[in-house]
Design a protein around this motif. Structure first.
Motif, PDB file in Angstrom:
ATOM      1  N   GLU A 137      18.807  70.684  29.510  1.00  0.00           N
ATOM      2  CA  GLU A 137      19.307  72.016  29.173  1.00  0.00           C
ATOM      3  C   GLU A 137      18.877  72.429  27.756  1.00  0.00           C
ATOM      4  O   GLU A 137      18.582  73.591  27.490  1.00  0.00           O
ATOM      5  CB  GLU A 137      20.841  72.026  29.299  1.00  0.00           C
ATOM      6  CG  GLU A 137      21.495  73.364  29.094  1.00  0.00           C
ATOM      7  CD  GLU A 137      21.012  74.438  30.072  1.00  0.00           C
ATOM      8  OE1 GLU A 137      20.700  74.117  31.237  1.00  0.00           O
ATOM      9  OE2 GLU A 137      20.934  75.613  29.639  1.00  0.00           O
ATOM     10  N   SER A 138      18.804  71.441  26.866  1.00  0.00           N
ATOM     11  CA  SER A 138      18.462  71.760  25.469  1.00  0.00           C
ATOM     12  C   SER A 138      17.028  72.271  25.315  1.00  0.00           C
ATOM     13  O   SER A 138      16.674  72.815  24.280  1.00  0.00           O
ATOM     14  CB  SER A 138      18.656  70.528  24.580  1.00  0.00           C
ATOM     15  OG  SER A 138      17.906  69.449  25.086  1.00  0.00           O
ATOM     16  N   PHE A 139      16.211  72.098  26.361  1.00  0.00           N
ATOM     17  CA  PHE A 139      14.821  72.573  26.281  1.00  0.00           C
ATOM     18  C   PHE A 139      14.638  73.918  26.994  1.00  0.00           C
ATOM     19  O   PHE A 139      13.518  74.355  27.232  1.00  0.00           O
ATOM     20  CB  PHE A 139      13.867  71.532  26.870  1.00  0.00           C
ATOM     21  CG  PHE A 139      13.787  70.261  26.065  1.00  0.00           C
ATOM     22  CD1 PHE A 139      13.210  70.256  24.804  1.00  0.00           C
ATOM     23  CD2 PHE A 139      14.306  69.071  26.566  1.00  0.00           C
ATOM     24  CE1 PHE A 139      13.136  69.085  24.051  1.00  0.00           C
ATOM     25  CE2 PHE A 139      14.235  67.892  25.826  1.00  0.00           C
ATOM     26  CZ  PHE A 139      13.651  67.903  24.558  1.00  0.00           C
ATOM     27  N   ARG A 140      15.699  74.544  27.345  1.00  0.00           N
ATOM     28  CA  ARG A 140      15.639  75.849  28.019  1.00  0.00           C
ATOM     29  C   ARG A 140      14.771  76.825  27.204  1.00  0.00           C
ATOM     30  O   ARG A 140      14.841  76.842  25.971  1.00  0.00           O
ATOM     31  CB  ARG A 140      17.050  76.418  28.133  1.00  0.00           C
ATOM     32  CG  ARG A 140      17.135  77.778  28.766  1.00  0.00           C
ATOM     33  CD  ARG A 140      18.511  78.378  28.520  1.00  0.00           C
ATOM     34  NE  ARG A 140      19.523  77.876  29.446  1.00  0.00           N
ATOM     35  CZ  ARG A 140      19.826  78.480  30.601  1.00  0.00           C
ATOM     36  NH1 ARG A 140      19.212  79.582  30.954  1.00  0.00           N
ATOM     37  NH2 ARG A 140      20.761  77.977  31.380  1.00  0.00           N
ATOM     38  N   GLY A 141      13.967  77.593  27.916  1.00  0.00           N
ATOM     39  CA  GLY A 141      13.189  78.645  27.252  1.00  0.00           C
ATOM     40  C   GLY A 141      11.754  78.259  26.914  1.00  0.00           C
ATOM     41  O   GLY A 141      10.976  79.100  26.472  1.00  0.00           O
ATOM     42  N   ILE A 142      11.400  77.014  27.134  1.00  0.00           N
ATOM     43  CA  ILE A 142      10.021  76.599  26.851  1.00  0.00           C
ATOM     44  C   ILE A 142       9.086  77.156  27.916  1.00  0.00           C
ATOM     45  O   ILE A 142       9.419  77.182  29.092  1.00  0.00           O
ATOM     46  CB  ILE A 142       9.933  75.056  26.779  1.00  0.00           C
ATOM     47  CG1 ILE A 142      10.658  74.593  25.513  1.00  0.00           C
ATOM     48  CG2 ILE A 142       8.493  74.579  26.792  1.00  0.00           C
ATOM     49  CD1 ILE A 142      10.644  73.113  25.326  1.00  0.00           C
ATOM     50  N   GLU A 143       7.892  77.608  27.451  1.00  0.00           N
ATOM     51  CA  GLU A 143       6.974  78.286  28.364  1.00  0.00           C
ATOM     52  C   GLU A 143       5.817  77.394  28.802  1.00  0.00           C
ATOM     53  O   GLU A 143       5.456  76.443  28.101  1.00  0.00           O
ATOM     54  CB  GLU A 143       6.397  79.532  27.665  1.00  0.00           C
ATOM     55  CG  GLU A 143       7.458  80.560  27.366  1.00  0.00           C
ATOM     56  CD  GLU A 143       6.967  81.646  26.416  1.00  0.00           C
ATOM     57  OE1 GLU A 143       5.788  81.597  26.007  1.00  0.00           O
ATOM     58  OE2 GLU A 143       7.778  82.521  26.094  1.00  0.00           O
ATOM     59  N   VAL A 144       5.233  77.740  29.927  1.00  0.00           N
ATOM     60  CA  VAL A 144       3.980  77.105  30.355  1.00  0.00           C
ATOM     61  C   VAL A 144       2.875  77.624  29.432  1.00  0.00           C
ATOM     62  O   VAL A 144       2.711  78.833  29.294  1.00  0.00           O
ATOM     63  CB  VAL A 144       3.641  77.486  31.821  1.00  0.00           C
ATOM     64  CG1 VAL A 144       2.267  76.950  32.207  1.00  0.00           C
ATOM     65  CG2 VAL A 144       4.721  76.997  32.768  1.00  0.00           C
ATOM     66  N   PRO A 145       2.126  76.725  28.796  1.00  0.00           N
ATOM     67  CA  PRO A 145       1.079  77.224  27.891  1.00  0.00           C
ATOM     68  C   PRO A 145      -0.240  77.531  28.602  1.00  0.00           C
ATOM     69  O   PRO A 145      -0.554  76.938  29.620  1.00  0.00           O
ATOM     70  CB  PRO A 145       0.883  76.054  26.915  1.00  0.00           C
ATOM     71  CG  PRO A 145       1.403  74.841  27.587  1.00  0.00           C
ATOM     72  CD  PRO A 145       2.287  75.263  28.733  1.00  0.00           C
ATOM     73  N   ARG A 146      -0.973  78.453  28.023  1.00  0.00           N
ATOM     74  CA  ARG A 146      -2.357  78.685  28.445  1.00  0.00           C
ATOM     75  C   ARG A 146      -3.258  77.736  27.658  1.00  0.00           C
ATOM     76  O   ARG A 146      -2.947  77.353  26.532  1.00  0.00           O
ATOM     77  CB  ARG A 146      -2.770  80.129  28.170  1.00  0.00           C
ATOM     78  CG  ARG A 146      -2.180  81.136  29.151  1.00  0.00           C
ATOM     79  CD  ARG A 146      -2.625  82.557  28.827  1.00  0.00           C
ATOM     80  NE  ARG A 146      -2.211  82.910  27.475  1.00  0.00           N
ATOM     81  CZ  ARG A 146      -3.052  83.252  26.505  1.00  0.00           C
ATOM     82  NH1 ARG A 146      -4.349  83.300  26.716  1.00  0.00           N
ATOM     83  NH2 ARG A 146      -2.585  83.550  25.317  1.00  0.00           N
ATOM     84  N   LEU A 147      -4.383  77.389  28.221  1.00  0.00           N
ATOM     85  CA  LEU A 147      -5.313  76.482  27.544  1.00  0.00           C
ATOM     86  C   LEU A 147      -5.684  77.010  26.154  1.00  0.00           C
ATOM     87  O   LEU A 147      -5.661  76.270  25.166  1.00  0.00           O
ATOM     88  CB  LEU A 147      -6.595  76.304  28.381  1.00  0.00           C
ATOM     89  CG  LEU A 147      -7.725  75.551  27.663  1.00  0.00           C
ATOM     90  CD1 LEU A 147      -7.328  74.109  27.381  1.00  0.00           C
ATOM     91  CD2 LEU A 147      -9.013  75.619  28.474  1.00  0.00           C
ATOM     92  N   GLU A 148      -6.021  78.282  26.091  1.00  0.00           N
ATOM     93  CA  GLU A 148      -6.493  78.838  24.821  1.00  0.00           C
ATOM     94  C   GLU A 148      -5.439  78.707  23.724  1.00  0.00           C
ATOM     95  O   GLU A 148      -5.764  78.467  22.561  1.00  0.00           O
ATOM     96  CB  GLU A 148      -6.898  80.313  24.990  1.00  0.00           C
ATOM     97  CG  GLU A 148      -8.276  80.511  25.610  1.00  0.00           C
ATOM     98  CD  GLU A 148      -8.294  80.395  27.131  1.00  0.00           C
ATOM     99  OE1 GLU A 148      -7.233  80.025  27.716  1.00  0.00           O
ATOM    100  OE2 GLU A 148      -9.344  80.652  27.741  1.00  0.00           O
TER     101      GLU A 148
END
Ligand code: G3P
Ligand code: CA
Length: 245
Positions: free
Chosen positions: A85-96
């Motif tokens: 739960e503490s990592f909520r909000g992390i996004e999938v990154p793009r390579l660039e």
């Protein structure tokens, strides 16, 4: 026993943070990793993202296949909450984005994970991105998809290549490594013994073994003389004398 083994953060520090995210990569570096490994694939609309599974289900709050989903949708997913739960909000990154943030700071092992039919598109996309950031010296490429590696070699003679090795395809992997002039060979940990290491060294390849997380296994690999160890817990591989306080 070698105490100068290269520490490669597997999907960043996947045991401690949500895998294949910017946070995981920064964590791995903070823990003393010498290199970072991550996976890349294409969204439905050909955006190159850093992501391991074919499906979004395990590591995001989305559903379905990456290859069937647009970047517009994936960019809004949560890639952290599944882990804690503490990592909520992390996004999938793009390579660039990752190349911009980490390029030149550390060695990056980029693993192509192409979906069927878009192998060449993925290789070409990654080549263009690495060229744009001029990272040929610090990026090493690998893939279970052997034709992608052969294509990369044809397109970029100077690209650094590591050849992934699984037991049932060992002969094919060794032949590929010879053919493309690999710098490293990446066996599954279960394949590594002293004969394997000696043979690879005789052929001029460094041995980077994946993925070791248990201290006993890590010590054994060091004793066998491997050159690099992929771990979800890079801190467990770092020589205690070199650990940051
Ligand atoms: O590159 C080593 C390792 O990452 C290969 O397996 O499934 O974790 O991508 P996987
Ligand atoms: Ca991988």
């Amino acid at each position: 026993m070698s105490d100068s083994v290269l520490v490669i953060g597997h999907r960043g520090a996947a045991g401690l943070t949500p895998e294949n995210t910017k946070l995981a990569f920064l964590k791995a570096l903070d823990l003393g990793a010498d290199a970072i490994e991550f996976d890349v694939q294409l969204t439905k609309d050909n955006v190159c993202i850093v992501f391991h599974d074919e499906s979004l289900d395990r590591t995001t709050d989305g559903k379905g296949f990456v290859a069937d989903t647009t970047w517009e949708v994936i960019s809004r997913l949560d890639a952290g909450r599944w882990f804690a739960e503490s990592f909520r909000g992390i996004e999938v990154p793009r390579l660039e984005e990752i190349l911009k943030t980490l390029g030149g700071r550390t060695t990056l092992n980029i693993e192509f994970k192409p979906d069927k039919g878009r192998e060449e598109r993925l290789v070409r996309h990654v080549i263009t991105a690495v060229a744009r950031f001029d990272l040929w010296e610090s990026v090493l490429f690998s893939s279970f998809d052997m034709p992608s590696i052969e294509l990369l070699r044809r397109l970029v003679p100077k690209a650094r290549i590591g050849v992934l090795c699984v037991p049932h395809k060992l002969a094919d992997a060794l032949a590929l490594a010879e053919k493309v002039g690999a710098e490293t060979i990446h066996p599954h940990v279960g394949m590594v013994d002293s004969d394997f290491v000696q043979d690879a060294h005789r052929r001029g390849w460094k041995v980077w073994a994946w993925t070791a997380n248990e201290p006993g296994e890590i010590e054994l690999l060091k004793a066998l003389g491997v050159d690099g160890i992929f771990s979800d817990y890079p801190d467990r591989v770092v020589n205690p004398r070199k650990r940051r306080s």
